[in-house]
Design an enzyme around this catalytic site. Structure first.
Site, PDB file in Angstrom:
ATOM      1  CD  GLU A 105      -2.514  -1.825   0.419  1.00 17.07           C
ATOM      2  OE1 GLU A 105      -2.689  -1.121  -0.595  1.00 17.07           O
ATOM      3  OE2 GLU A 105      -3.044  -2.941   0.572  1.00 17.07           O
TER       4      GLU A 105
ATOM      5  N   GLY B  12     -12.433   3.233 -18.951  1.00 19.39           N
ATOM      6  CA  GLY B  12     -13.868   3.494 -19.012  1.00 19.39           C
ATOM      7  C   GLY B  12     -14.395   3.800 -20.392  1.00 19.39           C
TER       8      GLY B  12
ATOM      9  CG  ASP C 239      -3.238  -2.495  -7.511  1.00 17.55           C
ATOM     10  OD1 ASP C 239      -2.141  -2.492  -6.929  1.00 17.55           O
ATOM     11  OD2 ASP C 239      -4.305  -2.207  -6.942  1.00 17.55           O
TER      12      ASP C 239
END
Length: 529
Positions: A190, A259, A352
């Site tokens: 993280e 998107g 990621d």
């Protein structure tokens, strides 16, 4: 001479999920989906680039828990069966849609896709994906990083320094065993950093780590070049910062590339859309539905009326988006180079890894297109690893970042709030007990040594930041709570048995076989001092 350097960083991590006591376990799908949708597609992209002699440098984390699962014979066999099942579903789908001019080509596309993955997994990679990534590192194309042993969030562990050290040392030793060298860098889970952590990294000969943007802009003293050049911490370990601009272009749910209406819609899957009796052999044994990986619609827009997916159009759009990404980096480098007094700027773009292929099906095509287009004009900027930048610029400003993370809010909010704060009094108590065991039994042998090693494994597994994150986000909460409690309960039982000198060998063997990661682990990593 190029204007700047781009460090593309892919963080590949999954929590350790392995349930030999069940024939089929839903959470093991996290691994199987990631292999099919991210790790195999990325390997095929990288290997094709090598075959085509396209130069590239990409930085990639392979977390110790992920490496352990990829190397596990049981999980390899189960994944092979999953591929067989997907290929069978592909054949059925081609037959079912044979008279449908719209969806038959999509069924053929998905069938061919999964059959090519099965062929690559068995024939080309021989089921050994870790070895495939290692070859890419050995050839100079990848810079593979380690990560905290079980992705523990280190800022919330610092009250027990031995627990922090164990997360780092176990990871570094595991990396050496699997990749035959010291880890040059580490992805702190993280991006969780606190001042002083660098001394533990330095002890393992780790040369660099990553922080979020604000950790460098708020460092003491304030860095002259902001997030566009690393700083050295006092022991000489470098901190590189995430670039917010390149992150926004890819990550943003509103403005990011994934998107785009042309891309494949993640949330429409035949496991949910088709008749239950038809898909029953390919969903959960309970009859509960799940994703199968066969997705026939494109994003289309904010509507439930989704249009059929067009793979060729989506791939073409990925090429366009890669070009746009590179165009924006060129403008960014032009601006930065004029303001950095001769120091070449480095833009760190970390993501990621599972974004590429899992959430964004066309993501591997985007990576391929980005590398190929960048190679055509190397005079503008270079694809590098952070280690390359340190070699080119061996002198950098010394500064200390503040405690920080890349989670929402920038600090520890995601891993410490009302949904998950109950776990830390138990984790911290267990960590202190583990340190005391390592102090009181400095040279245990035979059965007691096995029990102490397993106690260390159970503590490490309980410390995974994934469980607290899942509790916070509200997905699969029961599983995350169960895993935390089970690992702590096993640790306490082992602790009590070691203290009493009554280790139950039969039960210990069962636990060792179930949670079998880090066979090289030595509990004395927790010794104080």
């Amino acid at each position: 001479m190029s204007l700047g350097s781009l460090a593309l960083v892919l963080h590949a991590h999954l929590p350790f999920v392995r349930h030999p006591e069940y024939e089929d376990f839903l959470e093991e799908d996290w691994l199987y989906e990631a292999i099919s949708e991210t790790y195999l597609p990325l390997l095929r992209v990288f290997d094709t680039l090598v075959e085509d002699r396209v130069p590239f440098r990409v930085t990639m984390t392979l977390s110790p828990t992920l490496v352990s699962m990829l190397n596990d014979d049981l999980l390899r066999e189960r994944y092979a069966r999953r591929l067989d099942s997907l290929c069978e579903l592909g054949a059925r789908e081609v037959h079912r849609t044979r008279d449908d001019a719209t969806f038959h080509p999509l069924a053929v596309f998905h069938r061919d896709h999964f059959e090519s993955l099965r062929l690559a997994y068995h024939n080309h990679y021989k089921r050994d994906l870790v070895a495939a990534f290692r070859r890419l590192q050995d050839s100079g194309h990848l810079d593979i990083l380690t990560c905290n042993a079980t992705h523990g969030f280190l800022p919330l562990m610092q009250q027990t320094p031995e627990a922090v050290r164990a997360q780092v040392t176990v990871a570094a030793n595991h990396y050496r065993q699997n990749f035959g060298r010291d880890p040059a860098g580490i992805w702190l889970a993280e991006c969780g950093y606190y001042p002083g952590l660098e001394r533990i990294l330095s002890a393992e000969r780790i040369r660099y780590f990553f922080v979020d943007t604000h950790a460098l802009t708020d460092a003491t003293p304030r860095p002259l070049h902001g997030p566009y050049a690393p700083v050295f911490t006092e022991p000489g370990v470098a901190a590189f910062a995430r670039d917010p601009e390149s992150s926004q272009q890819v990550w943003s749910t509103e403005h990011g590339y994934p998107g785009d209406p042309v891309y494949r819609e993640f949330y429409r899957d035949i496991g949910w859309d088709l008749d239950l009796d038809y898909v029953r052999p390919f969903i959960q044994p309970t009859g509960d539905r799940k994703n199968t990986g066969f997705k026939y619609f494109r994003i289309t827009g904010k509507t439930n009326d989704k249009q059929p997916y067009n793979p060729a159009a989506a791939r073409e759009r990925a090429w366009v988006h890669a070009g746009n990404f590179l165009f924006n980096r060129e403008r960014q480098f032009e601006y930065l180079a004029s303001r950095m007094g001769g120091r070449k700027p480095v833009v760190v773009a970390p993501y990621d890894a599972e974004l590429f292929g899992h959430w964004w099906f066309e993501g591997p095509h985007f990576i391929d297109a980005l590398i190929r287009q960048a190679a055509r004009n190397p005079s503008r900027f270079q694809l590098i690893s952070p280690l390359d930048d340190l070699r080119e610029h061996p002198e950098n400003q010394v500064a200390t970042p503040p405690m920080s993370s890349w989670g929402a809010g920038g600090y520890a909010n995601m891993w410490l709030d009302g949904t998950n704060d109950w776990i830390y009094r138990h984790l911290n108590h267990a960590a202190r007990q583990m340190v005391e065991l390592a102090r009181d039994f400095p040279d245990a042998s035979s059965l007691k040594r096995r029990a102490l090693n397993q106690a260390a494994r159970e503590l490490l597994l309980a410390q995974s930041s994934d469980w607290a994150f899942i509790m916070k986000t509200g997905t699969m909460v029961d599983y995350a709570v169960r895993r935390t409690k089970e690992h702590l309960q096993r640790f306490l039982r082992l602790h009590d048995q070691v203290r009493a000198g009554t280790v139950d060998e039969s039960w210990l063997s069962h636990v060792e076989a179930r949670n079998n990661l880090f066979p090289e682990l030595d509990y004395r990593v927790y010794r104080p001092g």
